[in-house]
Design a protein around this motif. Structure first.
Motif, short mmCIF file in Angstrom:
data_model
loop_
_atom_site.label_atom_id
_atom_site.label_comp_id
_atom_site.label_asym_id
_atom_site.label_seq_id
_atom_site.Cartn_x
_atom_site.Cartn_y
_atom_site.Cartn_z
N CYS A 19 0.84 -1.33 0.40
CA CYS A 19 -0.20 -0.24 0.51
C CYS A 19 0.71 1.26 0.01
CB CYS A 19 -1.35 0.30 0.97
SG CYS A 19 -2.10 1.36 1.21
N SER A 20 1.89 1.10 1.02
CA SER A 20 2.87 2.76 0.47
C SER A 20 3.55 2.96 -0.70
CB SER A 20 3.65 2.05 2.30
OG SER A 20 3.30 2.20 3.74
N ALA A 21 3.94 1.47 -0.63
CA ALA A 21 4.28 1.99 -1.91
C ALA A 21 3.73 1.96 -3.44
CB ALA A 21 5.65 0.00 -2.56
N LEU A 22 2.61 1.58 -3.47
CA LEU A 22 1.47 1.93 -5.00
C LEU A 22 1.47 3.79 -4.11
CD1 LEU A 22 -0.80 1.61 -6.38
CD2 LEU A 22 -1.95 0.95 -5.00
N VAL A 23 0.83 3.84 -3.26
CA VAL A 23 1.00 5.07 -2.53
C VAL A 23 1.86 6.14 -3.27
CG1 VAL A 23 0.09 7.25 -1.32
CG2 VAL A 23 -0.98 5.28 -1.00
N VAL A 24 2.89 6.10 -2.96
CA VAL A 24 4.00 7.49 -2.73
C VAL A 24 4.49 7.22 -4.20
CG1 VAL A 24 6.30 7.41 -2.60
CG2 VAL A 24 4.88 6.64 -0.77
N THR A 25 4.73 5.98 -4.67
CA THR A 25 4.80 6.00 -6.39
C THR A 25 4.07 6.14 -7.14
OG1 THR A 25 6.03 3.65 -6.10
CG2 THR A 25 6.04 4.11 -8.23
N GLY A 26 2.88 6.38 -7.13
CA GLY A 26 1.27 6.53 -7.89
C GLY A 26 1.62 8.41 -7.63
N VAL A 27 2.06 8.88 -6.30
CA VAL A 27 2.21 10.06 -6.56
C VAL A 27 3.48 10.55 -7.53
CG1 VAL A 27 2.97 12.52 -5.30
CG2 VAL A 27 0.76 10.74 -4.30
N LEU A 28 4.38 9.95 -7.46
CA LEU A 28 5.79 10.89 -8.14
C LEU A 28 5.26 9.67 -9.58
CD1 LEU A 28 8.42 8.85 -6.46
CD2 LEU A 28 8.00 11.79 -6.59
N LEU A 29 4.71 9.20 -9.42
CA LEU A 29 4.44 9.45 -11.59
C LEU A 29 3.38 10.81 -11.54
CD1 LEU A 29 3.50 7.65 -14.00
CD2 LEU A 29 2.15 6.20 -13.29
N VAL A 30 2.24 11.09 -10.83
CA VAL A 30 1.93 11.78 -11.26
C VAL A 30 2.42 12.92 -11.41
CG1 VAL A 30 -0.20 13.11 -10.58
CG2 VAL A 30 -0.41 10.60 -10.86
N MET A 31 3.60 13.48 -10.73
CA MET A 31 4.19 14.48 -10.38
C MET A 31 5.40 14.63 -11.75
SD MET A 31 3.51 16.29 -7.45
CE MET A 31 4.84 17.05 -7.33
N PHE A 32 5.72 13.61 -11.98
CA PHE A 32 6.77 13.17 -13.60
C PHE A 32 6.41 13.48 -14.73
CE2 PHE A 32 10.17 10.58 -10.40
CZ PHE A 32 10.81 12.40 -9.84
N SER A 33 4.99 13.12 -14.89
CA SER A 33 3.94 13.40 -16.36
C SER A 33 4.02 14.00 -16.50
CB SER A 33 3.30 12.03 -15.65
OG SER A 33 2.20 11.54 -14.99
N LEU A 34 3.24 14.76 -15.27
CA LEU A 34 2.45 16.34 -15.63
C LEU A 34 3.50 17.43 -15.85
CD1 LEU A 34 -1.11 15.96 -14.21
CD2 LEU A 34 -0.76 15.33 -15.87
N ASN A 35 4.82 16.72 -15.02
CA ASN A 35 5.66 18.10 -14.79
C ASN A 35 5.24 18.76 -13.63
OD1 ASN A 35 7.61 17.33 -16.51
ND2 ASN A 35 6.17 18.43 -18.53
N LEU A 36 4.42 18.23 -12.91
CA LEU A 36 4.70 19.13 -11.47
C LEU A 36 5.66 19.40 -10.90
CD1 LEU A 36 1.16 17.11 -10.47
CD2 LEU A 36 1.31 20.33 -11.49
N HIS A 37 6.91 18.16 -10.84
CA HIS A 37 7.73 18.68 -10.29
C HIS A 37 9.03 19.63 -10.55
CE1 HIS A 37 9.04 16.69 -13.34
NE2 HIS A 37 10.33 17.04 -13.11
N MET A 38 8.62 20.49 -11.64
CA MET A 38 9.07 21.73 -12.50
C MET A 38 8.48 22.77 -11.57
SD MET A 38 11.38 20.21 -14.86
CE MET A 38 12.29 21.77 -15.28
N ARG A 39 7.69 22.79 -11.37
CA ARG A 39 7.15 23.86 -10.79
C ARG A 39 7.29 23.77 -8.67
NH1 ARG A 39 0.61 25.11 -12.92
NH2 ARG A 39 0.95 24.83 -14.62
N ILE A 40 8.12 23.26 -8.11
CA ILE A 40 8.87 23.29 -7.69
C ILE A 40 10.27 22.71 -7.35
CG2 ILE A 40 8.68 21.63 -4.21
CD1 ILE A 40 5.95 21.11 -5.57
N PRO A 41 11.18 23.83 -7.65
CA PRO A 41 12.77 22.98 -8.09
C PRO A 41 13.28 23.05 -6.53
CG PRO A 41 12.75 25.67 -7.94
CD PRO A 41 10.69 24.88 -8.07
N GLN A 42 12.29 23.07 -5.01
CA GLN A 42 13.26 23.52 -3.84
C GLN A 42 13.75 21.81 -3.67
OE1 GLN A 42 10.92 24.85 -4.50
NE2 GLN A 42 10.85 27.32 -4.34
N ILE A 43 12.82 20.92 -4.27
CA ILE A 43 12.98 19.20 -3.55
C ILE A 43 13.81 19.09 -4.88
CG2 ILE A 43 11.95 17.37 -2.94
CD1 ILE A 43 9.10 18.74 -3.03
N ASN A 44 14.50 18.63 -4.32
CA ASN A 44 15.63 17.03 -5.26
C ASN A 44 15.02 15.88 -5.33
OD1 ASN A 44 17.38 15.92 -6.34
ND2 ASN A 44 19.08 15.70 -4.97
#
Length: 208
Positions: free
Chosen positions: A92-117
């Protein structure tokens, strides 16, 4: 009847008055960019990421973790239940965290939060998921009751471990490349600043 000159003068005064009132009016036309007013409405999926190796691995991880979680949830009886509960928590933990990261990377949301590596974040997630999925699958394989759901959960648990392990290897390489690029950029920036100081003698006089 007003003469033509009086009419022209009246129209000139009216136009100037309207210009002054328009300039002093607090209700000015907005110049805010359309993209800023839309907020999240301008988001678009990045097909290049989903077609790439890391994107496909992320999708595979989400699917395998989901199937493993569904398999473990179909088990109604267990004794002992510690291995089942641990596998349930890991999947369950892997599903939730990986799903969130998949959404962040596929929609380029991580580009809006450059403070995080994000490279390091992905590396930590895949590394921990590989380790805990491997341990949970071994524990469930040792403590299962040979039911179909438990065997399926173990199989998909090991498949998820393999997918996360490959992603961890690629994430380590990507993280190393980003570290090298950062070091190179810092070196170029330092050389540029030193050249600027050398080309400005007034700064040298102030230092001395």
């Amino acid at each position: 009847m007003r003469s033509g000159e009086e009419l022209d003068g009246f129209e000139g005064e009216a136009s100037s008055t309207s210009m002054i009132s328009g300039a002093s009016s607090p209700y000015q036309p907005t110049t805010e960019p359309v993209s800023q007013r839309r907020g999240l409405a301008g988001l678009r999926c990045d097909p290049d990421y989903l077609r790439g190796t890391l994107g496909r691995l992320k999708v595979a991880q989400v699917v395998l973790a989901l199937i493993a979680f569904i398999c473990i949830e179909t088990i109604m009886e267990c004794s002992p239940c510690e291995g089942l509960y641990f596998f349930e928590f890991v999947s369950c933990s892997a599903l939730v965290v990986t799903g969130v990261l998949l959404v962040m990377f596929s929609l380029n949301l991580h580009m809006r939060i450059p403070q995080i590596n994000w490279n390091l974040t992905d590396l930590v997630n895949t590394g921990l998921s590989t380790f805990f999925f491997f341990i949970a699958s071994i524990v469930l394989a040792a403590l299962n009751h040979k039911t179909g759901a438990e065997i399926a959960a173990v199989i998909f648990g090991f498949l998820a471990t393999a997918a996360y392990a490959v992603n961890t290897f690629l994430a380590v390489q990507k993280w190393r490349v980003s570290i090298r690029q950062q070091s190179t950029n810092d070196y170029i920036r330092a050389r540029t600043e030193s050249r600027d100081v050398d080309s400005r003698p007034e700064i040298q006089r102030l230092d001395t």
